[in-house]
Design an enzyme around this catalytic site. Sequence first.
Site, PDB file in Angstrom:
ATOM      1  CB  THR A   1      29.538 120.724 -46.149  1.00 28.08           C
ATOM      2  OG1 THR A   1      29.107 119.466 -46.663  1.00 28.08           O
ATOM      3  CG2 THR A   1      30.995 120.923 -46.478  1.00 28.08           C
ATOM      4  CB  CYS A   2      25.429 118.005 -43.547  1.00 21.78           C
ATOM      5  SG  CYS A   2      26.242 117.193 -42.162  1.00 21.78           S
ATOM      6  CB  VAL A   3      26.090 120.452 -39.135  1.00 25.93           C
ATOM      7  CG1 VAL A   3      24.922 119.502 -39.086  1.00 25.93           C
ATOM      8  CG2 VAL A   3      27.422 119.703 -39.020  1.00 25.93           C
TER       9      VAL A   3
END
Length: 930
Positions: free
Chosen positions: A897-899
Amino acid sequence: CFPVLVLSLLFAMFNSFEGNFKTRPKINLGGQRVQEDKSTLIKKNKEQRRERDNERLRQKSAIKIQAFYRGRNVAGNLRNKERAVWDQNAESIFRAVHTKWDVNAAASLVELVRSFLFFYRSTHDAQRELCLCQILWKKMFDVETIFVPFYYEDLRYTWFHQLKKLLLIFIKSVGSQSINRDRDIVNYLNTLLLAVDVNKYRQLEEGGSFSLYPFQIIPTSDPDYAFAYEYSLKDFITYIFTIPLLADRVEALELLSSKMPLYDIISVIASNDWNAEQGNRPESFDEPQIDPSILKWISVLVDDKHLESVLAFAKSANTTALLKISYFLSTLMIRWSSKRSDLLSKMSYGKLSISENKFSVNALWEAFKETDLARLLSNSQPLSIGFITDTTNIEQWGMFYLFCELFSRILLPMDDYEFFDGSKNPLKLPEIIEMSTYMKNIAFILYWNSPQLKISNAIEGSCIKPIYIREVATRLLKQIHARDSRRRFTPERHWLMTSEFDMSTFAKNVVAEEQELENDKTNLDKRQLEFVSPRLGVLHNIPFVIPFEERVKIFRQFVRNDRERHIHTIFEPRTRVTIRRNKIFEDGFTYLNAMGPRLKNPVAIQFIDEFGIQEAGIDGGGLFKEFLTSLTRIAFDAEYGLFLSTNEQLLYPNPHSYARNETQLRYYEFLGRILGKALYEGILVDAAFSGFFLSKWLGERSYLDDLPSVDPELYQGLVYLKNYKGDVESDLSLNFTIVDNEFGESRTIDLIPGGSDIPVTKHNRINYIYKMVNYRLNVQIGLQCQAFFRGLIDLIEPKWLKMFNQQELQILVGGAYIPINIADLQQNTVYADYKDDDPVIINFWKVVSEFSEEQKQKLIKFVTSCSRPPLLGFKELNPKFSIRRAGTGARLPSSSTCVNLLKLPAYPDENTLRQKLSYAINADVGFDLS
């Protein structure tokens, strides 16, 4: 130049004189006789006669001019000689002030003034005038010079008439361009006030009329004379209204009531608290006390019985009478501002309630629609700004102002159910739509044309200022727009004013103006900003006239410009922070909270897993997004204790007393900064906040319509109280207190000083409802909201937030509550080890397009950590939505989810892909798990 003119005229008259006064005959030397007909002879004689008449007229004019010149010259010489003598006498009299006065000295003073009145010319004698002014108010033996001639009967009559002329000269000088120094003005006014001091010289019977001259002569609209006018006004009250038993003197009462500036006097009395109970004044209050009879006389204006009689008359009044009554009440509220709130409350629900009166909100609106002003506003053609200050509209503006104030006050304790109930709301929805159109046009014109209009100056002949009209119209517009935002009742595009300007140019110019102001470090208040940039004035006060999507674009551009101002080089190192996975909140608070506004700079996160091992990976922005998402998930969880949720699962700060201790308040401040960082970076947060908490971000207070989501039982009780038909005091036995229950302990709190001893009655129950709602929604969470807001504005300017309302702020924070557009998502997706025509990708989009809306939201949350799409579409998602090949076989899809990355294995067929993907998004398989 005057003598030269005279000589030139004389020369023109006699320049052909040769010593012979006879006219020489005309002799024809040609030997031929010229015959002239009769008409030619007549014409020739007429011409000669006209020339002789003109010659005589020129001679007479020359004589008059010469006489006038000689007279002026002689008079000027006499005045100059008189001035020279006057200067010597004035100096000797000025010195004589310090010796004992006698009849000769008094006669010398009378002669000095006679001489001054003879030669006085305002353009030549300003200094002599000031000198005489100083002589008159000088004291000797406790007696000012101005009163000395009155002690001698032979001089009294002459001195009285001289003094009348002299005081008029002084008063005119206060309002002249030649007197521009405060000290000079004070000298003049001191002299004027001496003349009206009835206690010192009671025989000066016209003192009262003298005291009124400054208000008739000083130009109140000119700011250069504001000091002189205010000084005169205050001293009029001090020296005249404090005369004992003045109100009992019929001749004084008639004089003052017919000529004095009553509106301005009321303002001064109210602002200086002269109208307060004089026995309760602080000891340091050194203003003289107004005679009780005068105070009683003026206070009749706001007396309940007086206002009841006015409103009773309004029951049978026609439109013309309603205009005048409305203007009177508007003027009263503006001039006596300390009584405004109380008067509005009484007229809305209290002793002066107009709900059963023809003089009601509905009657005001019906009457206003019949006015020329309303017809002008209903015209679809563009309006010129001249109608704002047109003096013929004064009474109509008064009715408009009163209507806005009353309807705004009535809406405060009205919930949404009552608003949409035709029997509870004094206006029907179509009327509110029509009325909001008028107000929108007025408010827009007053903001857009602020530089051209002097909105802080009263309309000539009234006390109503355009800025007052703008303020009440804006306040009521916001109240109606808030109702419409919660439950739509207006037509599509009703609020927009895009037809008045080019939207693309507006956005470009408003960003440029904001950038220029920021670069200049110009610290302007709200009104100055509206004057410098009307576009910013519109954007910050009535933003709903601009489409929401355009405001979001402007907001993002404001942020980009701010980032460029704070990040000086692209090579500036990131702030590196180490975060333990099992201590995300604690470590985030320890390392990031102290950064304050520096949190605008890039931050690189290094995670430590639960075993104390540093996780691999370099933060290019994705790890910080993961940290932000994890932190907000923890902090906004109701079990963490900082926030509670309503029945609709909307978050608001915990109101309990322990949430107001110093440590907890620092946590709220930290969360404000974190949410500010999310807004600054455009990162969506999967959290929904209550409307009344979001309103605190805009600096607004919460009212009854916000209460049901927090305390439905209290809300029901207050609505029951508001509509109760019986005896409120004896039947319900309420007082102005509230009981707080925390952890099994009860605590009684006074809503107002001495509230436990003040019963709730039919007339004060609305005030009780205000106080209860205010305590529950504003006081209990006040410190928490203030701490949160302090952190938030470290990164986000308050003026940027004011571009949105509560619902729009929620969309800005957490994304739009709109159906997910799969075609838009597909168009803005990037691939790694896949191509858009790969069979796996084709199957993926086919499966996703067949998902329900709930499944689509789960997929988006699985990949991006937020279930809602960006407002302006997936093109705004940063980083882009990505799909990467993750091997083959029976593995489940996973995500980073960070990217915003979906790791999708190459499934052999559509059914397998559907099963695996559905299982993954419903099982909430998260960050970096396979």
